[in-house]
Each structure stands twice: as structure tokens, then as C-alpha cells.
Write an enzyme that holds these catalytic residues in place. Structure first.
Site, mmCIF file in Angstrom:
data_model
loop_
_atom_site.group_PDB
_atom_site.id
_atom_site.type_symbol
_atom_site.label_atom_id
_atom_site.label_comp_id
_atom_site.label_asym_id
_atom_site.label_seq_id
_atom_site.Cartn_x
_atom_site.Cartn_y
_atom_site.Cartn_z
ATOM 1 N N CYS A 1 -12.370 16.087 -47.994
ATOM 2 C CA CYS A 1 -13.150 16.397 -49.175
ATOM 3 C C CYS A 1 -12.800 15.465 -50.334
ATOM 4 O O CYS A 1 -13.194 14.313 -50.320
ATOM 5 C CB CYS A 1 -13.017 17.868 -49.549
ATOM 6 S SG CYS A 1 -14.427 18.428 -50.511
ATOM 7 N N HIS B 1 -14.460 20.171 -44.812
ATOM 8 C CA HIS B 1 -13.087 20.655 -44.620
ATOM 9 C C HIS B 1 -12.864 21.061 -43.155
ATOM 10 O O HIS B 1 -13.031 22.233 -42.818
ATOM 11 C CB HIS B 1 -12.838 21.889 -45.496
ATOM 12 C CG HIS B 1 -12.783 21.600 -46.958
ATOM 13 N ND1 HIS B 1 -11.615 21.293 -47.611
ATOM 14 C CD2 HIS B 1 -13.760 21.566 -47.893
ATOM 15 C CE1 HIS B 1 -11.864 21.081 -48.892
ATOM 16 N NE2 HIS B 1 -13.160 21.246 -49.089
ATOM 17 N N GLU C 1 -10.200 21.560 -41.693
ATOM 18 C CA GLU C 1 -9.033 22.438 -41.537
ATOM 19 C C GLU C 1 -9.421 23.905 -41.372
ATOM 20 O O GLU C 1 -8.653 24.688 -40.811
ATOM 21 C CB GLU C 1 -8.065 22.272 -42.719
ATOM 22 C CG GLU C 1 -8.530 22.797 -44.074
ATOM 23 C CD GLU C 1 -9.314 21.769 -44.894
ATOM 24 O OE1 GLU C 1 -9.896 20.840 -44.316
ATOM 25 O OE2 GLU C 1 -9.358 21.935 -46.135
HETATM 26 N N1 GLN Z 1 -13.729 17.959 -56.662
HETATM 27 C C1 GLN Z 1 -14.504 17.402 -55.604
HETATM 28 C C2 GLN Z 1 -15.941 17.891 -55.619
HETATM 29 O O1 GLN Z 1 -16.242 18.882 -56.228
HETATM 30 C C3 GLN Z 1 -13.868 17.689 -54.264
HETATM 31 C C4 GLN Z 1 -13.870 19.130 -53.901
HETATM 32 C C5 GLN Z 1 -12.893 19.484 -52.813
HETATM 33 O O2 GLN Z 1 -12.015 18.712 -52.467
HETATM 34 N N2 GLN Z 1 -13.019 20.670 -52.261
HETATM 35 O O3 GLN Z 1 -16.798 17.309 -54.998
#
Ligand code: GLN
Length: 537
Positions: free
Chosen positions: A381, A507, A509
């Protein structure tokens, strides 16, 4: 349908979630269908707006629900499929009651905690049973018995049991039996008082699960039984595990907990077959290899902030019969001391998700170090966004390239707000959330690892890769190996030729389990092992 209610006493952080999940594992392996749900007494509608300092990780489900991290344990320990209905907060309960009041559903009545709020909670217990068709519904009540905000939930389960058959409901209380060093003894008094608080409300536990650092003696079990009004054989020891949380189900099985539960609930099943689970534990406890993985974040001092990430890395180890040493690296430390100095001992570098600017430059430096020194890299992410910012700055010479999250006025916004987010002002539950399809480029590392061209993964973000820069990146050697099926949103980037440089906007994970390690994590650890061996040669 049978119901198990899990409460906790004396202190928080007892591992109620792990205990509930472990019971789920045991019952599933006896051939039963289980459903797990968590009640959280706080007033937030969900934990999505809370900082990791408050709440640890926010766990995301397929349907996009932002939930308590205990739901992560439930998914990792069992095969149950969870939805937003599996996590209920006081905020949701009151929101629903107030909506009904405005609609006029309670016309003429005074709306009260008992019975309106407690009815709402009980409905949710039944609903989960109906939706899942489970044999056993396990409901964990968050917080500690005695908390004011938890009272409606505890009252609700008392009322629920009152209306149910005696052998359909079981109360399991997880408690703490501290070892007092000066006295050289385990002490039962806090448990006695915690259980007394529960009995004041009208609940007598059927089973007492005792968290302790040292084994419970026969005398202590007798004492706990007598003072807490729990049968002797229902005093269960849950001692701190030596190696891994995945040992908990086996430990509880040794204590006879699943037999006891089945007897008490008149469930006729075979014994739990834990052979497969034991093989996982074997790989966790006596692996043939070992690597060190650096996780570069900004909440590294907290146990729970990157919970699923740490677990998924460990699962990647299981896939490769490899023990994992996780080095939690503070991104700001890298800013101060330099990436090489901080990360020298790591055979793999992982950048997890995150929000806000603090530590971002340190993460960019860690990424550059991994890319230039052929050290396996996995970005998740924010980790993918960081990977593209680093590539833009150092390979495309776009000075000051950034995400508009961190520098709204940047000359090179390689990461920018998603179109669908342009007019969003509310913060709660408004990100791009949950499972989305992704198509993989056939000749990519990602496609090889997944062994498939089409995948579904869970998301939680507002920003995305800016397509205006796509061709430039490709020309300089970054591969966009995963995109949304229409090709519009970048989902995975990788650097061909590097031993392992993969970063995803989603994600992964959240979908890894000890007995089903996620392919990206398995591939990452395999590459880290190879890197480690090269270092030693
Ligand atoms: N802050 C980033 C976004 O909003 C990444 C979000 C995250 O890592 N869950 O796109």
C-alpha cells in the site's frame, strides 16, 4: 445452534481474541462449522478512524469493513468468512437504535438501554447464526468486565442465555493469574474479584481460562474452582506460549478444553484432528533456515500496529521452512543514521501501509537501499507509493517527486488522489476499501507467484499511482505487473532483473494464513533466503 460467549477479566491484552480463535480452530477440526464475532464497547462506528496508538491495526475484510484486529486472528485460525456483521461496536448499536427511534419504530415508548439496546445486541448474535448457518457461534466481548461501557453487552448475553436452553449457551471467562515475584507465587485474588463482578451481573462462567506465566498447581485449580464457582475440570491453564501464538489451540486441546465445550453443549463430534496444524508448528519451532527481515514503519514500538504484516511474514517463513527474525525499524531512525547503517543485517526489507508524512523520507531511503543493493523488497500500500516516489526521484530524476498526500504542491505528483475521492469529505469508511479484482501481466514475477492471471485482494487507500507518468516509468524499467481489469488503476509494480522487488497497492497481508501462506510473502521470504546465502558466501 450453540453459542459460546468469551469475556475477559482483571486486565486487557489477555489474548481473548486468540483464545476465541483457537477454540474456533479446535471446533472446526472436530468437523463443526463455526462463526466468530467481536463486540467492541467503544462509541466509534468502526476502528477505521482510530490511530494505531489507540487501537493497533485496522483489519480489512473482503466486503470493505474496517474492523478490529481480532478478526484477523479469526480469519487466520479458521476458515470462516467474515463480513461487516462480524464486528459490532456500541457506536453501531446506538446508531441503529436511534435510526429506529426516528423512524417511529418505538412509537409511544421510552427508548432505554434495557431492553432496546440489549435487544439490538441480541439480534446481532442471532443474525450471525442465521447468516452463516454455523453449528457454533463464538462471540467475544471486548474490554474488561467492570468497564462501564461494556455493561450493555454483558447484560445482553445474560438475557440471551436466559431465553436459551441450558445446553445451548456457554460462558467462557478469560482471566489473569499473576505471578508475584516477591512471594514466589501465582495469585488467584484478582480472578476471584473479576468473576465476582461477572456474577453480580448474573453470569457465572462455565469455563475459566487462566492466563499465567507459570503452570497452575492442583491446589490453585481447586482454589479457583471453589471461589469462582466453576467445576474443577473447567479451570483451564493458558500459559504464555514459548514460540508462537499458533501453539495456543494445541495447548488448549491438551487441557481438554474442546472436549469440555462439546460435552457442556451436548455436541457429538469426533476428536479434533490437528495433524496439519502440528506440521505448521513444527516448521515454526524448528525451521531448517532463518532470515532477518526489516519492517520499516513508524509504529514499530507497538506490538499490534502491523499485526497482520508480521504474521504474514511468519507464514512466508512457514512456506519455506524458514524461521523469521523481524527487525522493527523506525523510519525516522533511517533518516538520522542512513539506510545502510540501520538495515545492513537484513536479508529482506518490507514497507507496510501508513498515513501521514512522518517517517516517509526514511522509507524512501530504505527503498532506494533495497533497490540499488539487490535486497528483496516488498512494499504494501503506502509501500508501493513509496516505491514509485523513490523510482521517480532516483531513476527518472524527477526532483521532489511526491504523493500529494504529503506535498500537495509537488511539481511531480506521481501519487495523487483517486478520482473517486475528489469530493469525499467524511473520513469514516470512505476510502477505496475491500476486495477488488486485479489482472496480472503474464510474464511478471507477480503472475508466476500467484500462478494465476486474475486475483482479488483487499484495499484501504485514497491515493493511487498517477497514470500521466506511466510511460515514463515503463521506459525506465519499472513494470506495472498488476492493474485493475480496465487497466486504469496500478495495483502492483515490480523491478524486473532485481532478485525480488514487488510492491502492491493492496494489502496481501490480510489474506495470509499459517496453513495457507500468501504467495507474495512466500516469494519474498524465498528471495530473502537466497540473498542471505549470497551474503554468507
Ligand atoms: N496513505 C496512503 C493512501 O491513503 C496509503 C494507505 C495505506 O497504506 N493503507 O493512499
Amino acid at each position: 445452534m450453540k453459542y459460546i460467549f468469551v469475556t475477559g477479566g482483571v486486565v486487557s491484552s489477555l489474548g481473548k481474541g486468540l483464545t476465541a480463535a483457537s477454540i474456533g480452530t479446535l471446533l472446526e477440526n472436530r468437523g463443526l462449522k463455526v462463526a466468530l464475532q467481536k463486540f467492541d464497547p467503544y462509541l466509534n462506528v468502526d476502528p477505521g478512524t482510530m490511530s494505531p496508538f489507540q487501537h493497533g491495526e485496522v483489519y480489512v475484510l473482503d466486503d470493505g469493513a474496517e474492523t478490529d484486529l481480532d478478526l484477523g486472528h479469526y480469519e487466520r485460525f479458521t476458515s470462516t468468512e467474515l463480513t461487516r456483521f462480524n464486528n459490532l461496536t456500541s457506536g453501531q448499536v446506538y446508531q441503529s437504535v436511534l435510526d429506529k427511534e426516528r423512524r417511529g419504530d418505538y412509537l409511544g415508548k421510552t427508548v432505554q438501554v434495557i431492553p432496546h439496546v440489549t435487544d439490538e445486541i441480541q439480534n446481532r448474535i442471532r443474525e450471525i447464526g442465521d447468516k452463516t448457518g454455523a453449528d457454533v457461534v463464538i462471540t467475544e466481548i471486548g474490554g474488561t468486565i467492570g468497564d462501564i461501557e461494556g455493561l450493555p453487552f454483558v447484560e445482553a448475553i445474560r438475557e440471551f442465555a436466559l431465553a436459551a436452553d441450558r445446553d445451548d449457551v456457554l460462558f467462557l471467562h478469560v482471566t489473569f493469574v499473576p505471578f508475584i515475584n516477591a512471594a514466589g507465587e501465582l495469585k488467584t485474588k484478582p480472578t476471584q474479584q473479576g468473576v465476582a463482578k461477572l456474577r453480580e451481573i448474573g453470569i457465572t462462567p462455565d469455563v475459566l481460562v487462566c492466563r499465567c506465566e507459570k503452570p497452575l498447581t492442583k491446589e490453585l485449580r481447586q482454589k479457583l474452582s471453589l471461589f469462582c464457582n466453576v467445576p474443577y475440570e473447567a479451570v483451564i491453564e493458558e500459559i504464555d506460549v514459548e514460540h508462537s501464538i499458533y501453539e495456543v489451540p494445541l495447548m488448549l486441546q491438551c487441557e481438554g478444553l474442546d472436549d469440555l465445550i462439546c460435552k457442556r453443549l451436548s455436541l457429538k463430534t469426533k476428536e479434533a484432528d490437528m495433524g496439519h496444524w502440528k506440521e505448521v508448528i513444527r516448521k515454526l519451532t524448528t525451521p531448517r533456515d532463518r532470515v532477518r527481515i526489516g519492517v520499516v514503519g513508524k509504529y514499530v514500538e507497538l506490538q499490534d500496529a502491523y499485526k497482520s504484516v508480521y504474521e504474514a511474514v511468519i507464514h512466508g517463513g512457514v512456506a519455506n521452512d524458514c524461521g523469521i527474525e523481524i527487525e522493527r525499524v523506525d523510519a525516522e531512525d533511517i533518516e538520522e543514521k542512513g539506510a545502510a547503517n540501520v538495515l545492513r543485517g537484513c536479508s529482506g526489507i518490507l514497507i507496510p501501509g501508513g498515513f501521514g508524512e512522518r517517517g516517509v523520507e526514511g522509507k524512501i531511503q530504505a527503498t532506494q537501499y533495497a533497490r540499488e543493493n539487490n535486497i528483496p523488497y516488498l512494499g504494501l500500500c503506502l509501500g508501493m507509493q513509496i516505491a514509485t516516489i523513490e523510482f521517480a526521484r532516483n531513476m527518472l530524476q524527477l526532483k521532489g517527486a511526491h504523493s500529494t498526500e504529503f506535498d500537495p504542491g509537488t511539481d511531480h505528483p506521481v501519487i495523487a488522489l483517486l478520482d473517486e475521492q475528489q469530493n469525499v469529505t467524511d473520513k469514516g469508511g470512505t476510502m477505496r476499501l475491500g476486495s477488488q479484482p486485479c489482472s496480472l501481466k503474464p510474464d511478471s514475477l507477480a503472475a508466476r507467484l500467484y500462478g494465476s492471471g486474475k486475483i482479488h485482494e483487499r484495499h484501504r487507500h485514497r491515493y493511487e499511482f498517477n497514470n500521466a507518468y506511466r510511460e515514463m516509468f515503463e521506459a525506465a524499467g519499472l513494470m506495472f505487473s498488476g492493474t485493475s481489469p480496465d487497466g486504469n488503476l496500478v495495483e502492483i509494480v515490480e523491478v524486473p532483473g532485481h532478485p525480488f522487488f514487488v510492491a502492491s497497492q493492496f494489502h496481501p497481508e490480510f489474506k495470509s494464513k499459517p496453513n495457507k501462506p500468501h504467495p507474495l510473502f512466500s516469494g519474498f521470504i524465498e528471495a530473502a533466503q537466497a540473498c542471505d546465502h549470497d551474503k554468507k558466501v
